[in-house]
Design a protein around this motif. Structure first.
Motif, PDB file in Angstrom:
ATOM      1  N   GLU A  38      36.837  41.212  36.507  1.00 34.35           N
ATOM      2  CA  GLU A  38      36.370  40.847  37.851  1.00 34.35           C
ATOM      3  C   GLU A  38      36.897  39.446  38.152  1.00 34.35           C
ATOM      4  OE1 GLU A  38      32.077  41.030  37.896  1.00 34.35           O
ATOM      5  OE2 GLU A  38      32.085  42.994  36.912  1.00 34.35           O
ATOM      6  N   ALA A  39      37.087  39.148  39.445  1.00 30.38           N
ATOM      7  CA  ALA A  39      37.593  37.821  39.835  1.00 30.38           C
ATOM      8  C   ALA A  39      36.670  36.717  39.315  1.00 30.38           C
ATOM      9  CB  ALA A  39      37.731  37.740  41.355  1.00 30.38           C
ATOM     10  N   ALA A  40      35.362  36.975  39.312  1.00 31.45           N
ATOM     11  CA  ALA A  40      34.407  35.950  38.848  1.00 31.45           C
ATOM     12  C   ALA A  40      34.631  35.613  37.373  1.00 31.45           C
ATOM     13  CB  ALA A  40      32.973  36.421  39.073  1.00 31.45           C
ATOM     14  N   HIS A  41      35.057  36.590  36.563  1.00 28.69           N
ATOM     15  CA  HIS A  41      35.348  36.293  35.151  1.00 28.69           C
ATOM     16  C   HIS A  41      36.514  35.306  35.055  1.00 28.69           C
ATOM     17  CE1 HIS A  41      33.917  40.678  34.151  1.00 28.69           C
ATOM     18  NE2 HIS A  41      32.898  39.874  34.337  1.00 28.69           N
ATOM     19  N   VAL A  42      37.524  35.499  35.920  1.00 31.08           N
ATOM     20  CA  VAL A  42      38.690  34.614  35.904  1.00 31.08           C
ATOM     21  C   VAL A  42      38.263  33.202  36.305  1.00 31.08           C
ATOM     22  CG1 VAL A  42      41.022  34.190  36.761  1.00 31.08           C
ATOM     23  CG2 VAL A  42      40.183  36.550  36.558  1.00 31.08           C
ATOM     24  N   ALA A  43      37.474  33.130  37.365  1.00 33.89           N
ATOM     25  CA  ALA A  43      37.035  31.815  37.851  1.00 33.89           C
ATOM     26  C   ALA A  43      36.221  31.106  36.779  1.00 33.89           C
ATOM     27  CB  ALA A  43      36.224  31.978  39.138  1.00 33.89           C
ATOM     28  N   ALA A  44      35.357  31.843  36.090  1.00 35.95           N
ATOM     29  CA  ALA A  44      34.512  31.222  35.057  1.00 35.95           C
ATOM     30  C   ALA A  44      35.352  30.759  33.866  1.00 35.95           C
ATOM     31  CB  ALA A  44      33.438  32.207  34.601  1.00 35.95           C
ATOM     32  N   GLY A  45      36.392  31.514  33.524  1.00 41.35           N
ATOM     33  CA  GLY A  45      37.171  31.193  32.324  1.00 41.35           C
ATOM     34  C   GLY A  45      38.263  30.175  32.571  1.00 41.35           C
ATOM     35  N   LEU A  46      38.940  30.269  33.699  1.00 39.40           N
ATOM     36  CA  LEU A  46      40.129  29.433  33.925  1.00 39.40           C
ATOM     37  C   LEU A  46      39.950  28.406  35.044  1.00 39.40           C
ATOM     38  CD1 LEU A  46      42.956  32.123  33.589  1.00 39.40           C
ATOM     39  CD2 LEU A  46      42.190  30.478  31.861  1.00 39.40           C
ATOM     40  N   GLY A  47      39.013  28.677  35.970  1.00 41.96           N
ATOM     41  CA  GLY A  47      38.698  27.707  37.034  1.00 41.96           C
ATOM     42  C   GLY A  47      39.929  27.186  37.736  1.00 41.96           C
ATOM     43  N   SER A  48      40.051  25.852  37.804  1.00 43.34           N
ATOM     44  CA  SER A  48      41.109  25.243  38.603  1.00 43.34           C
ATOM     45  C   SER A  48      42.458  25.226  37.875  1.00 43.34           C
ATOM     46  CB  SER A  48      40.709  23.821  38.976  1.00 43.34           C
ATOM     47  OG  SER A  48      40.468  23.098  37.799  1.00 43.34           O
ATOM     48  N   LYS A  49      42.514  25.787  36.649  1.00 39.91           N
ATOM     49  CA  LYS A  49      43.820  25.851  35.979  1.00 39.91           C
ATOM     50  C   LYS A  49      44.735  26.865  36.634  1.00 39.91           C
ATOM     51  CE  LYS A  49      41.920  24.505  31.558  1.00 39.91           C
ATOM     52  NZ  LYS A  49      41.213  25.086  30.407  1.00 39.91           N
ATOM     53  N   VAL A  50      44.162  27.707  37.510  1.00 40.75           N
ATOM     54  CA  VAL A  50      44.968  28.668  38.253  1.00 40.75           C
ATOM     55  C   VAL A  50      44.929  28.271  39.733  1.00 40.75           C
ATOM     56  CG1 VAL A  50      43.019  30.237  37.869  1.00 40.75           C
ATOM     57  CG2 VAL A  50      45.013  31.120  38.992  1.00 40.75           C
ATOM     58  N   ASP A  51      46.065  28.382  40.420  1.00 42.52           N
ATOM     59  CA  ASP A  51      46.129  27.898  41.799  1.00 42.52           C
ATOM     60  C   ASP A  51      45.360  28.797  42.755  1.00 42.52           C
ATOM     61  OD1 ASP A  51      47.825  25.661  41.197  1.00 42.52           O
ATOM     62  OD2 ASP A  51      49.429  27.118  40.865  1.00 42.52           O
ATOM     63  N   LEU A  52      45.389  30.111  42.503  1.00 40.36           N
ATOM     64  CA  LEU A  52      44.720  31.051  43.410  1.00 40.36           C
ATOM     65  C   LEU A  52      44.292  32.276  42.618  1.00 40.36           C
ATOM     66  CD1 LEU A  52      44.255  31.349  46.564  1.00 40.36           C
ATOM     67  CD2 LEU A  52      46.228  32.886  46.517  1.00 40.36           C
ATOM     68  N   ILE A  53      43.096  32.780  42.940  1.00 39.53           N
ATOM     69  CA  ILE A  53      42.600  34.016  42.310  1.00 39.53           C
ATOM     70  C   ILE A  53      42.423  35.041  43.423  1.00 39.53           C
ATOM     71  CG2 ILE A  53      40.743  35.099  40.971  1.00 39.53           C
ATOM     72  CD1 ILE A  53      40.101  32.214  39.882  1.00 39.53           C
ATOM     73  N   LEU A  54      43.212  36.099  43.376  1.00 37.66           N
ATOM     74  CA  LEU A  54      43.095  37.168  44.376  1.00 37.66           C
ATOM     75  C   LEU A  54      41.982  38.111  43.934  1.00 37.66           C
ATOM     76  CD1 LEU A  54      46.776  38.285  45.167  1.00 37.66           C
ATOM     77  CD2 LEU A  54      45.180  37.081  46.706  1.00 37.66           C
ATOM     78  N   ASP A  55      40.941  38.199  44.744  1.00 38.41           N
ATOM     79  CA  ASP A  55      39.801  39.056  44.395  1.00 38.41           C
ATOM     80  C   ASP A  55      40.048  40.459  44.930  1.00 38.41           C
ATOM     81  OD1 ASP A  55      37.403  40.309  43.931  1.00 38.41           O
ATOM     82  OD2 ASP A  55      36.168  38.724  44.846  1.00 38.41           O
ATOM     83  N   GLY A  56      40.234  41.392  44.016  1.00 38.92           N
ATOM     84  CA  GLY A  56      40.418  42.794  44.406  1.00 38.92           C
ATOM     85  C   GLY A  56      39.327  43.665  43.812  1.00 38.92           C
ATOM     86  N   GLY A  57      38.170  43.058  43.540  1.00 41.35           N
ATOM     87  CA  GLY A  57      37.057  43.826  42.982  1.00 41.35           C
ATOM     88  C   GLY A  57      37.260  44.108  41.498  1.00 41.35           C
ATOM     89  N   LYS A  58      36.523  45.098  41.025  1.00 42.11           N
ATOM     90  CA  LYS A  58      36.578  45.439  39.587  1.00 42.11           C
ATOM     91  C   LYS A  58      37.872  46.169  39.263  1.00 42.11           C
ATOM     92  CE  LYS A  58      31.669  46.187  38.535  1.00 42.11           C
ATOM     93  NZ  LYS A  58      31.015  45.543  39.664  1.00 42.11           N
ATOM     94  N   CYS A  59      38.428  45.892  38.094  1.00 42.49           N
ATOM     95  CA  CYS A  59      39.606  46.639  37.645  1.00 42.49           C
ATOM     96  C   CYS A  59      39.160  48.047  37.239  1.00 42.49           C
ATOM     97  CB  CYS A  59      40.242  45.948  36.450  1.00 42.49           C
ATOM     98  SG  CYS A  59      40.801  44.278  36.818  1.00 42.49           S
ATOM     99  N   PRO A  60      39.808  49.081  37.764  1.00 46.01           N
ATOM    100  CA  PRO A  60      39.308  50.432  37.495  1.00 46.01           C
ATOM    101  C   PRO A  60      39.396  50.865  36.037  1.00 46.01           C
ATOM    102  CG  PRO A  60      41.385  50.505  38.719  1.00 46.01           C
ATOM    103  CD  PRO A  60      40.937  49.065  38.694  1.00 46.01           C
ATOM    104  N   GLY A  61      40.441  50.426  35.319  1.00 49.99           N
ATOM    105  CA  GLY A  61      40.596  50.870  33.927  1.00 49.99           C
ATOM    106  C   GLY A  61      39.740  50.081  32.946  1.00 49.99           C
ATOM    107  N   GLY A  62      39.751  48.754  33.110  1.00 49.60           N
ATOM    108  CA  GLY A  62      38.876  47.885  32.338  1.00 49.60           C
ATOM    109  C   GLY A  62      39.368  47.504  30.951  1.00 49.60           C
ATOM    110  N   LEU A  63      40.439  48.118  30.472  1.00 46.33           N
ATOM    111  CA  LEU A  63      41.035  47.767  29.173  1.00 46.33           C
ATOM    112  C   LEU A  63      42.511  47.517  29.389  1.00 46.33           C
ATOM    113  CD1 LEU A  63      39.913  50.247  26.379  1.00 46.33           C
ATOM    114  CD2 LEU A  63      39.283  47.852  26.651  1.00 46.33           C
ATOM    115  N   GLU A  64      43.110  46.719  28.507  1.00 44.26           N
ATOM    116  CA  GLU A  64      44.526  46.399  28.647  1.00 44.26           C
ATOM    117  C   GLU A  64      45.427  47.615  28.451  1.00 44.26           C
ATOM    118  OE1 GLU A  64      42.372  44.825  26.845  1.00 44.26           O
ATOM    119  OE2 GLU A  64      42.452  42.684  27.309  1.00 44.26           O
ATOM    120  N   SER A  65      46.675  47.420  28.878  1.00 47.81           N
ATOM    121  CA  SER A  65      47.690  48.460  28.708  1.00 47.81           C
ATOM    122  C   SER A  65      47.953  48.715  27.222  1.00 47.81           C
ATOM    123  CB  SER A  65      48.993  48.012  29.380  1.00 47.81           C
ATOM    124  OG  SER A  65      49.491  46.845  28.755  1.00 47.81           O
TER     125      SER A  65
END
Ligand code: TXA
Ligand code: MG
Length: 329
Positions: A152-179
């Motif tokens: 979820e976008a909120a997980h990214v914001a909590a983990g990386l915060g301002s170290k990333v320039d922009l976080i595109l929020d597209g809701g929950k990832c449907p698969g939920g596990l890596e490739s």
């Protein structure tokens, strides 16, 4: 408080593409987990990815391509790669391939290896961004190295915060596990990381057995350990919450939160979340990291996890759970 999280719209995707083409970092949703993207042809952007994640430089990144991008400009697509791409791209399969002559990807993205990991994601927001920016984009999961992956976008914001320039929020990832990561740079293809595409699906397309590289317990200096270092995502502790995990739990002990699976789970006096009450592995995969994030924020001292069947997607779920429970360095 200002936030760098924006809802993904055609306008914000265009702004994100501009940022990427200027060397910025953009987190974006894929069908697996959120990725932390940067221009894979630009040394500084790739260096910023490693720095933002605190990722060791020996752990190479996956390069993401827009649908239709000629992968053979980047890597040598042999017969096996072409068949797997036809079957699973766009989608949750990453192929490790020999670099093509004139490969435009900076060596740092591949951690200096002579191979490159390629994936063409299926998520519409990832695809729109990749098409707009018209560059190969290096993107590891958008979490601090070693920690839980973000779905979820909120997980990214909590983990990386301002170290990333922009976080595109597209809701929950449907698969939920890596490739799934498959190594095709060797004569006998082998799976380096189990993921959303199962071993059986790959074997059906290739018409042959494909090994999953043994994960833990390799003696130091052994060939098996060298194998592990080929995909450092395979190192023991990874995907780890702050709280310890206890696997194969039949019930929660006092003070434990429960990550349940299947119907009629035992009670927990602390938090309890059920990955899939109906025992569906795809549903469990989609919920796994989000539920671990939530239980990690609970008052419990430990997260007890009920057994998950090893079949099909269960192999990838159990891979993540074993690494999350592994001793920390
Ligand atoms: O689903 C995914 O694959 C997500 C989304 C964002 O696409 N990305 C992701 O990236 O999980 P990351 O960096 O968290 O994991 C990449 C894995 C690591 O285990 C890494 O060691 C392996 O791929 N890898 C990358 N390049 C490799 C290479 N040249 N040879 C062997 N393994 C490689
Ligand atoms: Mg990762």
């Amino acid at each position: 408080m200002t936030s760098n999280v924006v809802l993904a719209t055609p306008e914000s995707i265009a702004a994100a593409a501009d940022l990427l083409s200027e060397g910025g970092l953009v987190a974006f949703p894929t069908e697996t987990v959120y990725g932390l993207g940067g221009d894979a042809t630009r040394e500084r952007a790739v260096a910023r990815i490693f720095a933002a994640k605190g990722r060791p430089h020996f752990n190479p990144l996956i390069v993401h391509l827009a649908p239709g991008w000629p992968a053979e400009e980047i890597a040598i697509m042999d017969e096996r790669a072409r068949r797997l791409a036809a079957a699973f791209w766009p989608g949750a399969l990453t192929m490790v391939l020999a670099r093509a002559p004139g490969c435009p990807i900076v060596p740092l993205a591949g951690a200096g290896l002579d191979t490159i990991a390629l994936r063409m994601p299926a998520h519409p927001i990832a695809q729109a961004l990749l098409k707009k920016v018209h560059l190969p984009i290096a993107a590891p999961s958008a979490n601090p190295s070693g920690q839980l992956s973000p779905t979820e976008a909120a997980h990214v914001a909590a983990g990386l915060g301002s170290k990333v320039d922009l976080i595109l929020d597209g809701g929950k990832c449907p698969g939920g596990l890596e490739s799934t990561v498959i190594d095709l740079s060797v004569a006998e293809a082998r799976i380096l990381r189990p993921g959303l595409v199962t071993q059986a699906q790959i074997e059906a397309v290739l018409g042959m057995a494909v090994a999953v590289v043994a994960e833990n317990g390799a003696p130091p200096g052994s060939a098996a350990e060298a194998e592990e270092l080929k995909s450092p995502g395979m190192l023991a502790s990874h995907y780890a919450p702050n709280k310890p995990l206890r696997l194969n739990a039949q019930k929660a002990e006092p003070g434990e939160a429960l990550l349940a699976f299947g119907p009629n789970p035992p009670r927990s006096i602390h938090a309890s979340l059920n990955l899939s009450p109906k025992g569906d592995l795809a549903e469990a995969a989609a919920n796994l990291f989000a539920y671990l994030h939530r239980l990690d924020a609970s008052k419990a001292h430990t997260i007890a996890v009920m057994p998950i069947p090893e079949a099909g997607l269960g192999a990838a779920i159990n891979d993540r759970l074993r690494r999350a429970a592994a001793p920390r360095p």
